[in-house]
Design an enzyme around this catalytic site. Structure first.
Site, PDB file in Angstrom:
ATOM      1  N   PRO A  12      -4.205  -1.413  -3.478  1.00 33.43           N
ATOM      2  CA  PRO A  12      -2.984  -2.217  -3.524  1.00 33.43           C
ATOM      3  C   PRO A  12      -3.084  -3.395  -4.501  1.00 33.43           C
ATOM      4  O   PRO A  12      -2.107  -3.738  -5.170  1.00 33.43           O
ATOM      5  CB  PRO A  12      -2.834  -2.707  -2.079  1.00 33.43           C
ATOM      6  CG  PRO A  12      -3.514  -1.664  -1.259  1.00 33.43           C
ATOM      7  CD  PRO A  12      -4.699  -1.261  -2.089  1.00 33.43           C
ATOM      8  N   TYR A  13      -4.266  -3.983  -4.589  1.00 35.40           N
ATOM      9  CA  TYR A  13      -4.489  -5.097  -5.527  1.00 35.40           C
ATOM     10  C   TYR A  13      -4.358  -4.608  -6.963  1.00 35.40           C
ATOM     11  O   TYR A  13      -3.682  -5.231  -7.795  1.00 35.40           O
ATOM     12  CB  TYR A  13      -5.869  -5.697  -5.286  1.00 35.40           C
ATOM     13  CG  TYR A  13      -6.189  -6.905  -6.138  1.00 35.40           C
ATOM     14  CD1 TYR A  13      -5.642  -8.152  -5.845  1.00 35.40           C
ATOM     15  CD2 TYR A  13      -7.053  -6.808  -7.230  1.00 35.40           C
ATOM     16  CE1 TYR A  13      -5.943  -9.265  -6.619  1.00 35.40           C
ATOM     17  CE2 TYR A  13      -7.361  -7.910  -8.008  1.00 35.40           C
ATOM     18  CZ  TYR A  13      -6.806  -9.140  -7.698  1.00 35.40           C
ATOM     19  OH  TYR A  13      -7.100 -10.239  -8.468  1.00 35.40           O
ATOM     20  N   PHE A  14      -4.973  -3.452  -7.268  1.00 34.07           N
ATOM     21  CA  PHE A  14      -4.880  -2.887  -8.606  1.00 34.07           C
ATOM     22  C   PHE A  14      -3.426  -2.637  -8.987  1.00 34.07           C
ATOM     23  O   PHE A  14      -2.985  -2.953 -10.097  1.00 34.07           O
ATOM     24  CB  PHE A  14      -5.642  -1.550  -8.690  1.00 34.07           C
ATOM     25  CG  PHE A  14      -7.114  -1.647  -8.444  1.00 34.07           C
ATOM     26  CD1 PHE A  14      -7.824  -2.795  -8.738  1.00 34.07           C
ATOM     27  CD2 PHE A  14      -7.802  -0.569  -7.917  1.00 34.07           C
ATOM     28  CE1 PHE A  14      -9.184  -2.878  -8.526  1.00 34.07           C
ATOM     29  CE2 PHE A  14      -9.169  -0.642  -7.691  1.00 34.07           C
ATOM     30  CZ  PHE A  14      -9.865  -1.801  -7.995  1.00 34.07           C
TER      31      PHE A  14
END
Length: 251
Positions: free
Chosen positions: A155-157
């Site tokens: 999700p961060y990527f």
């Protein structure tokens, strides 16, 4: 670089890159609106800013909340009357995987803070930045173009890759009004983002993953933010500056 009589709004200003940026803007003469959730840490940063002047403002806010975002921009304009620089720095990192039941919860939390909030605050701030022919700097990450750190950070990527594309689109749209929009993609930086996410790794563990065998200090990124926000960078818009000690060279 001088920012005397300029107004800068910095999200995620209670620690790390945001705190270093707020302090550096204050040192260069700007009025700074410091935005974050942690009031204690935010007041500590305010004290550092007030060593240079008393003309700063703290706004306690969770920018993943729309009402808080509206309040952030309103309070900034009500207090200072204008806005010259927007630094979209606030961000979180959470760990999950495509196979876990909590994926969508983690995804929504991450994207709401790391992307949606920046889209909304930019939407609200843009009319004020047009008036001053101001500048926007979005803090992304090398994670926007590399998945080598951990697939559990998916999700961060995604949030950072989307922020990169958002930045380019806004840069193109606002160029006609004289507003510049740029992105900075740091590699490993000594901040508390991993600590706050209960990560199984530490920032120092990234040291050996960089070509220069070091992890950056927040002040290094802050210096780059100020440069991109200044008249010295008046020909730069739509760019993504990587400051990663050569992390991407090895990944």
């Amino acid at each position: 670089m001088s920012f005397v009589d300029k107004v800068a709004l910095v999200t995620g200003a209670s620690s790390g890159i945001g705190a270093a940026t707020a302090i550096l803007f204050a040192k260069e003469g700007a009025c700074v609106a410091l935005v974050a959730r942690n009031e204690v840490k935010l007041n500590n940063v305010l004290e550092q800013c007030e060593k240079y002047s008393k003309k700063h403002l703290i706004i306690i806010a969770d920018i993943s909340n729309d009402e808080d975002v509206i309040n952030v921009v309103k309070k900034t304009i009500d207090s200072f009357g204008k806005l010259d620089v927007l630094v979209n720095n606030a961000g979180i990192c959470r760990f999950t995987s495509i196979l876990e039941e909590n994926l969508m919860k983690v995804y929504d939390e991450t994207v709401n803070t790391n992307l949606r909030a920046h889209v909304y605050i930019t939407n609200l701030a843009a009319p004020h930045l047009i008036k001053t022919k101001g500048s926007i700097v979005n803090i992304s990450s090398t994670a926007g173009s590399s998945i080598s750190m951990s697939s559990r950070m998916l999700p961060y990527f995604i949030s950072k890759a989307a922020l990169d594309q958002f930045s380019r689109g806004v840069a193109l749209e606002l160029a006609q009004y004289g507003v510049r929009v740029n992105t900075i993609s740091p590699g490993p930086v000594k901040t508390d983002i991993l600590e706050n996410s209960n990560a199984p790794i530490t920032v120092d563990s990234f040291k050996q993953m960089t070509a220069l065998d070091r992890v950056a200090e927040p002040e290094e990124i802050a210096e780059l933010i100020l440069y991109l926000s200044s008249d010295k960078a008046k020909s730069i818009t739509g760019s993504n500056y990587v400051s990663d000690n050569g992390y991407l060279l090895k990944h």
